[in-house]
Design a protein around this motif. Structure first.
Motif, short mmCIF file in Angstrom:
data_model
loop_
_atom_site.label_atom_id
_atom_site.label_comp_id
_atom_site.label_asym_id
_atom_site.label_seq_id
_atom_site.Cartn_x
_atom_site.Cartn_y
_atom_site.Cartn_z
N MET B 1 27.78 44.64 30.37
CA MET B 1 27.75 43.83 31.59
C MET B 1 27.23 42.43 31.31
O MET B 1 27.81 41.43 31.72
CB MET B 1 26.85 44.55 32.62
N LYS B 78 22.48 33.39 40.88
CA LYS B 78 23.05 34.26 41.92
C LYS B 78 24.51 33.89 42.18
O LYS B 78 25.37 34.75 42.32
CB LYS B 78 22.23 34.15 43.21
N ARG B 81 26.68 35.18 39.44
CA ARG B 81 26.94 36.63 39.57
C ARG B 81 27.99 36.89 40.65
O ARG B 81 28.90 37.70 40.46
CB ARG B 81 25.61 37.32 39.92
N LEU B 82 27.87 36.14 41.79
CA LEU B 82 28.85 36.30 42.87
C LEU B 82 30.24 35.86 42.42
O LEU B 82 31.23 36.51 42.73
CB LEU B 82 28.41 35.51 44.12
N ASN B 85 31.64 38.48 40.15
CA ASN B 85 32.11 39.63 40.92
C ASN B 85 33.43 39.32 41.62
O ASN B 85 34.33 40.15 41.66
CB ASN B 85 31.06 40.06 41.95
N ALA B 86 33.52 38.11 42.20
CA ALA B 86 34.74 37.72 42.91
C ALA B 86 35.93 37.65 41.95
O ALA B 86 37.04 38.04 42.30
CB ALA B 86 34.54 36.38 43.60
N ASP B 89 36.81 41.32 41.00
CA ASP B 89 36.90 42.28 42.10
C ASP B 89 38.31 42.90 42.17
O ASP B 89 39.30 42.17 42.16
CB ASP B 89 36.57 41.57 43.41
N GLU B 90 38.35 44.24 42.24
CA GLU B 90 39.66 44.92 42.21
C GLU B 90 40.49 44.65 43.47
O GLU B 90 41.71 44.55 43.39
CB GLU B 90 39.46 46.43 42.01
N ARG B 91 39.81 44.51 44.64
CA ARG B 91 40.55 44.24 45.87
C ARG B 91 41.18 42.84 45.83
O ARG B 91 42.35 42.67 46.19
CB ARG B 91 39.60 44.37 47.08
N CYS B 92 40.41 41.87 45.37
CA CYS B 92 40.92 40.50 45.25
C CYS B 92 42.09 40.46 44.28
O CYS B 92 43.09 39.78 44.52
CB CYS B 92 39.83 39.54 44.78
N LYS B 147 43.24 40.13 55.71
CA LYS B 147 42.87 40.69 57.02
C LYS B 147 43.04 42.21 57.04
O LYS B 147 42.19 42.92 57.58
CB LYS B 147 43.76 40.07 58.11
N ILE B 148 44.18 42.68 56.50
CA ILE B 148 44.47 44.12 56.65
C ILE B 148 43.94 45.00 55.52
O ILE B 148 43.92 46.21 55.65
CB ILE B 148 45.98 44.39 56.86
N MET B 149 43.54 44.37 54.43
CA MET B 149 43.07 45.19 53.29
C MET B 149 41.56 45.24 53.19
O MET B 149 40.90 44.24 53.35
CB MET B 149 43.64 44.65 51.99
#
Lengths: 67, 149
Positions: B1, B78, B81-82, B85-86, B89-92, B147-149
Motif C-alpha cells: 500500500m 490527506k 490519499r483521497l 483512492n479516487a 476507485d473501482e466504481r470510478c 447519479k445511478i451507480m
C-alpha cells in the motif's frame, strides 16, 4: 444488494469518509454501496468486511443469490 | 500500500511537471504566433485560427490548473490519499470505462487534428463538431452513471 454497512458504521461511530479511507475507496462509492446502487467487487467487499472484523456474508446480504 | 502511494506520488509529480511544460509550450506558441510568424499565417482559414486560439487558451488554462492542483495535492497527505483512492476507485473506473474513456478522448483528438488538417472548410467544421458532440455525449453518460451507480 442490501448491506449492513450503515448500521455497522454507526455502531463503530465511523463516518463514510473514514471507512472509505480505511478500505482505499471514495466516499461516493461507500454511499452507492450503502444505498444498493453499486455492488462492490469481491476484493472491496472483503476489505469492508475485514474492516468491521466480520465475514462478507455477515456484512452483505447474499440471500438473493441463493438458489 | 505504502509502495503504491509512493509510486502515485512520483506519478503525480511527473504529471504536474508535464502539464507545466506543455502549458509553457502553448504560451510560447502563442507568443511566436503573435510576434514572430504573424505574417505567414495568412493561408490558414480564419475560423481555424480562431478555433486553434480558443482551444489553445482553454488547454493552457486547464494544464496550468492541473499542474497547480497536482503540486498542491503532493503537499497535503490527506489530499494525496483521497486523490490516490479516487484514482484507483473501482466504481470510478467502471464509470470511466462505460462512458468510453479514454478511447473517446483519443478519437476526438484525432478528429480535431484531422479537422484542422483537412482543406475543405465544411469537412473541417463537420469533423470538429462531431468530435465536440462525441465528447459531450461521453460527459452526459458519465454524469448519468454518476447519479445511478
Amino acid at each position: 444488494m442490501k448491506t449492513k454497512i450503515k448500521e455497522l458504521r454507526k455502531l463503530k461511530k465511523m463516518s463514510q469518509e473514514e471507512l472509505a479511507l480505511a478500505v482505499s475507496t471514495t466516499r461516493q462509492t461507500i454511499t452507492s454501496i450503502e444505498t444498493g446502487k453499486y455492488i462492490a467487487s469481491l476484493p472491496l467487499a472483503y476489505k469492508i468486511a475485514k474492516c468491521f472484523g466480520l465475514s462478507i456474508e455477515e456484512v452483505f446480504d447474499l440471500s438473493e443469490y441463493d438458489e | 500500500m505504502q509502495n503504491s502511494i509512493e509510486k502515485f506520488k512520483k506519478e503525480l509529480r511527473s504529471r504536474g511537471i508535464i502539464c507545466a511544460v506543455l502549458c509553457l509550450l502553448i504560451i510560447a506558441a502563442f507568443i511566436l504566433k503573435a510576434f514572430i510568424i504573424k505574417d505567414s499565417l495568412g493561408e490558414i482559414a480564419p475560423f481555424k485560427l480562431g478555433f486553434l486560439t480558443g482551444l489553445g487558451s482553454v488547454i493552457a488554462l486547464s494544464l496550468a490548473l492541473m499542474s497547480i492542483s497536482s503540486f498542491r495535492t503532493l503537499k497535503n497527505e490527506k489530499k494525496l490519499r483521497l486523490a490516490f483512492n479516487a484514482e484507483n476507485d473501482e466504481r470510478c473506473a467502471a464509470i470511466r470505462a462505460k462512458s468510453g474513456n479514454p478511447i473517446i478522448i483519443y478519437t476526438s483528438e484525432l478528429m480535431i487534428i484531422a479537422g484542422l488538417l483537412v482543406k475543405s472548410p465544411d469537412a473541417s467544421k463537420a469533423l470538429i463538431i462531431a468530435a465536440a458532440c462525441q465528447l459531450l455525449v461521453s460527459v452526459v453518460i458519465k454524469c448519468v452513471l454518476n447519479k445511478i451507480m
